[in-house]
Motif scaffolding. Structure first.
Motif, PDB file in Angstrom:
ATOM      1  N   SER A  29       0.827  -1.210   0.000  1.00  0.00           N
ATOM      2  CA  SER A  29       0.000   0.000   0.000  1.00  0.00           C
ATOM      3  C   SER A  29       0.859   1.256   0.000  1.00  0.00           C
ATOM      4  N   LYS A  30       1.966   1.251   0.753  1.00  0.00           N
ATOM      5  CA  LYS A  30       2.882   2.403   0.768  1.00  0.00           C
ATOM      6  C   LYS A  30       3.516   2.594  -0.609  1.00  0.00           C
ATOM      7  N   CYS A  59      11.490   6.000  -3.852  1.00  0.00           N
ATOM      8  CA  CYS A  59      12.100   4.807  -3.252  1.00  0.00           C
ATOM      9  C   CYS A  59      12.701   5.142  -1.888  1.00  0.00           C
ATOM     10  N   GLU A  60      13.306   6.323  -1.761  1.00  0.00           N
ATOM     11  CA  GLU A  60      13.865   6.749  -0.477  1.00  0.00           C
ATOM     12  C   GLU A  60      12.761   6.908   0.570  1.00  0.00           C
ATOM     13  N   ALA A  64      12.391   4.848   4.042  1.00  0.00           N
ATOM     14  CA  ALA A  64      12.169   5.519   5.325  1.00  0.00           C
ATOM     15  C   ALA A  64      10.945   4.942   6.033  1.00  0.00           C
ATOM     16  N   ALA A  65       9.893   4.639   5.275  1.00  0.00           N
ATOM     17  CA  ALA A  65       8.687   4.040   5.860  1.00  0.00           C
ATOM     18  C   ALA A  65       8.995   2.660   6.436  1.00  0.00           C
ATOM     19  N   SER A  71       5.169   0.194  10.800  1.00  0.00           N
ATOM     20  CA  SER A  71       4.649  -0.968  10.076  1.00  0.00           C
ATOM     21  C   SER A  71       4.099  -2.005  11.042  1.00  0.00           C
ATOM     22  N   PRO A  72       3.279  -2.928  10.533  1.00  0.00           N
ATOM     23  CA  PRO A  72       2.861  -4.063  11.364  1.00  0.00           C
ATOM     24  C   PRO A  72       4.085  -4.905  11.730  1.00  0.00           C
TER      25      PRO A  72
END
Length: 95
Positions: A29-30, A59-60, A64-65, A71-72
């Motif tokens: 989803s991100k 992509c960066e 970072a995410a 995140s789960p």
């Protein structure tokens, strides 16, 4: 085109508790929100391999995410590799 807009391929290996917790769906989803193509797949050793192609700055942001702690599951570390895009990927899939 600036360096941030050039196409690039990110391969990231995510270590931690990242299988069976919705991590691949979250990553997909991100990535889709950032306009990236690629995949997120479970590896036999418990890691998730993320491959994403698109603009370097996007992509960066995905990288970072992955490292954000939002995140789960639980991410212990993320190892990254940058390379030239192959350009043959369509969509973003969970493997």
């Amino acid at each position: 085109m600036s360096d941030k807009q050039e196409a690039i391929r990110l391969t990231a290996w995510v270590h931690g508790t990242v299988q069976g917790v919705g991590f691949r769906w979250w990553t997909r989803s991100k990535a889709l929100a950032l306009g990236l193509v690629g995949s997120a797949g479970n590896l036999p050793d418990g890691r998730v391999e993320v491959v994403a192609e698109g603009r370097r700055d996007h992509c960066e942001r995905l990288l970072a995410a992955l490292r954000s702690g939002e995140s789960p599951g639980r991410v212990d570390k993320v190892i990254e590799r940058w390379s030239a895009p192959k350009g043959s990927i369509v969509g973003f899939v969970e493997r």
